[in-house]
Scaffold this active site. Structure first.
Site, PDB file in Angstrom:
ATOM      1  N   GLY A 119       0.779  -1.238   0.000  1.00 15.03           N
ATOM      2  CA  GLY A 119       0.000   0.000   0.000  1.00 15.03           C
ATOM      3  C   GLY A 119       0.807   1.283   0.000  1.00 15.03           C
ATOM      4  CB  THR A 120       4.242   2.213  -1.108  1.00 11.89           C
ATOM      5  OG1 THR A 120       4.194   1.596  -2.400  1.00 11.89           O
ATOM      6  CG2 THR A 120       4.984   1.313  -0.138  1.00 11.89           C
TER       7      THR A 120
ATOM      8  CG  MET B 195      -0.829  -7.655  -7.133  1.00 10.24           C
ATOM      9  SD  MET B 195       0.043  -6.775  -8.458  1.00 10.24           S
ATOM     10  CE  MET B 195       0.919  -8.137  -9.206  1.00 10.24           C
TER      11      MET B 195
ATOM     12  CG  ASN C 269      -2.833   0.089 -13.192  1.00 13.51           C
ATOM     13  OD1 ASN C 269      -2.818  -0.294 -12.028  1.00 13.51           O
ATOM     14  ND2 ASN C 269      -1.964  -0.353 -14.098  1.00 13.51           N
TER      15      ASN C 269
ATOM     16  CG  HIS D 277       2.830  -0.638 -15.823  1.00 19.24           C
ATOM     17  ND1 HIS D 277       2.539  -1.935 -15.464  1.00 19.24           N
ATOM     18  CD2 HIS D 277       3.927  -0.704 -16.628  1.00 19.24           C
ATOM     19  CE1 HIS D 277       3.417  -2.751 -16.034  1.00 19.24           C
ATOM     20  NE2 HIS D 277       4.263  -2.032 -16.742  1.00 19.24           N
TER      21      HIS D 277
END
Length: 211
Positions: free
Chosen positions: A12-13, A91, A108, A110
């Protein structure tokens, strides 16, 4: 007020970066409506609880089929009242019905400069291992909208990060998080909160403040 639901699977960074950015005022007019994880042991859930946020674990293992899981996840997010879904290290393959319910409202992060090192199989340390194996001199992070493909949605923002000669996948991962991911994800959320992110002909345009 933009209401966001943050989907997480691990540490959860990126979630913490969003929480901290809201607290500092770097993200304004935004509220985290829910933090959802597929993993009951995700440290991200603890981060959310410590911040006083609503948390929910929806695990595929709790359902008889993936279809039932997909429906439960979609139903919960719709009922949460979220305007935007933020995938922050989630994930799990995002189900088609969720993409349909939140068309152009799922983003999102990436850990590469798309279209490099993205798509099926490129997640977590695998991305950085591939970048180092290829010998690239610059990597980075990308925030993009989510569509039915894998890392194929319109790109919103990217930030490059230098690759150094002695980098390991773990060292490169950390530098990209610190120098790129934790900066551009909060920035994009703030831009969306102020209606400055627009899609035209499959490309993203960011309007100037006040336009």
């Amino acid at each position: 007020m933009l209401k966001i639901a943050v989907l997480v699977s691990g540490g959860g960074t990126n979630l913490q970066a969003i929480i901290d950015s809201i607290a500092r005022g770097d993200i304004t007019d935004t509220k985290i409506a829910a933090v959802v994880s597929n993993n009951p042991g995700a440290y991200a859930l603890k981060r959310a609880e410590e911040a006083g946020l609503t948390t929910k674990c929806i695990s595929p293992r709790s359902f008889e089929s993936r279809e039932l899981f997909n429906q439960a996840l979609t139903d919960y997010l719709v009922k949460s009242g979220a305007d935007l879904i933020v995938l922050a290290g989630f994930m799990v393959v995002v189900p088609a019905q969720l993409i349909s319910a939140f068309k152009n409202r799922i983003i999102n992060i990436h850990p590469s400069l798309i279209p490099s090192f993205c798509g099926k199989g490129y997640y977590g340390l695998h991305v950085h291992e591939a970048a180092l194996k290829r010998g690239v001199k610059v990597s980075g992070a990308t925030v993009h909208f989510v569509d039915e493909g894998t890392d194929t949605g319109p790109i919103i923002m990217q930030k490059p990060v230098e690759v150094l000669p002695d980098d390991t996948p773990q060292i490169l991962q950390r530098r990209i998080m610190e120098q790129a991911e934790w900066k551009i994800m909060p920035r994009v959320i703030d831009l969306i909160a102020h209606d400055r992110v627009h899609i035209k002909d499959g490309k993203v345009y960011i309007s100037q403040e006040g336009d």
